[in-house]
Design a protein around this motif. Sequence first.
Motif, PDB file in Angstrom:
ATOM      1  N   UNK A  24       0.830  -1.206   0.000  1.00  0.00           N
ATOM      2  CA  UNK A  24       0.000   0.000   0.000  1.00  0.00           C
ATOM      3  C   UNK A  24       0.860   1.251   0.000  1.00  0.00           C
ATOM      4  N   UNK A  25       1.941   1.245   0.784  1.00  0.00           N
ATOM      5  CA  UNK A  25       2.849   2.401   0.807  1.00  0.00           C
ATOM      6  C   UNK A  25       3.485   2.617  -0.552  1.00  0.00           C
ATOM      7  N   UNK A  26       3.747   1.524  -1.267  1.00  0.00           N
ATOM      8  CA  UNK A  26       4.350   1.639  -2.591  1.00  0.00           C
ATOM      9  C   UNK A  26       3.343   2.114  -3.633  1.00  0.00           C
ATOM     10  N   UNK A  27       2.067   2.159  -3.272  1.00  0.00           N
ATOM     11  CA  UNK A  27       1.045   2.648  -4.184  1.00  0.00           C
ATOM     12  C   UNK A  27       0.643   1.663  -5.258  1.00  0.00           C
ATOM     13  N   UNK A  28       0.786   0.355  -4.972  1.00  0.00           N
ATOM     14  CA  UNK A  28       0.478  -0.640  -5.995  1.00  0.00           C
ATOM     15  C   UNK A  28      -0.806  -1.412  -5.689  1.00  0.00           C
ATOM     16  N   UNK A  29      -1.605  -0.939  -4.705  1.00  0.00           N
ATOM     17  CA  UNK A  29      -2.820  -1.654  -4.325  1.00  0.00           C
ATOM     18  C   UNK A  29      -4.101  -0.894  -4.656  1.00  0.00           C
TER      19      UNK A  29
END
Length: 348
Positions: free
Chosen positions: A134-139
């Motif tokens: 989620x922090x990586x923005x991939x969800x």
Amino acid sequence: MSSRTIFGSADDQAGRPRPIRFGIVLLPNFTLTAFSGFVDLLRLASDDGDMSRPVRCTWTILAESRVPVRASCGIQVTPWVTFDEAGAFDYLVVVGGLLHSGPSASDATLRFIRAIAASPATIVGICTGAFALARAGVMDGYRICVSWFHYWDFVERFPALPESSLIADRLFVIDRRRITCSGGRASIDVAAAILLRHLDAGIVQKAQRILIVDDAQRGNAPQPYPPGLDPASHPKVRRAILVMEQHIGSPLALTELARRVDTSVRQLERLFIAEIGKSPNVYCRQMRVRMAAWMLTGSDRTVADIAMSCGFSDASHLGREFRKEFNEAPSAYRITRAHAHQPAEFNA
């Protein structure tokens, strides 16, 4: 992805199907059980006999550097390659663990996750690895499985993600090229689900039997919850019980408990009555008495010491509450139960 499909070239020079390639990223304070369960099923399914060779699948431990990564239990694992040295993977598996102890995923790790997410690979988040995804923005746009234990932590950290996308009542969720898993023993189940995409079921089932987990759970199997709670119980009730467990030796006032879960005292009491038929104070008292009962039969500590550890003012206070629950004194309970069986879970 269709069954038995492997990314990339289908066969190697020997005419065998190319192995399924797994890259594994261990976050600081990762959970050893989640990691070992996942990789051990890969190992056992990868080869015949007891050879453990990477024939049907390969796995690589990678990180920003080759500095050992410490698990939450203290064991350290040295990465095999760095992100810069990594090749292509069919699955990138991110294993998390403790949320509140030290640094989380580094910026380099988040960049690497984003880069892999842009490839044909599938991203897998195990335990709190979902937080890193989620922090990586991939969800965005994907369903996310989180442990009920960390549900409210996730909501607080990622308010922009809709709560409707969070799944806290299943062991794992497969949503296209994103797979998230609640952690623990469920990491074995999610590894089996992945391998069944590519390998014959008999191979996977044999590996499960070797691990003595032939009762593999599907993703829609419910997560284990505190005694008396239904998987669909309100998240604020589950969160309140978690907070109670964390402060069992020094119980919080009801006003503080309500503040911790961002609700009013009146609403919290209503939720507890509706979900489990008891007030928060009654539930907390029973939890502490049951913990004392477990300690009486599982340790040699004195009754006074156990009373203090479970949030009672002294042995007499524990004795009064204990008799309400078990109709006998703590010392008598210890004598009659020590060599019989552990106390059953209370029916909250």
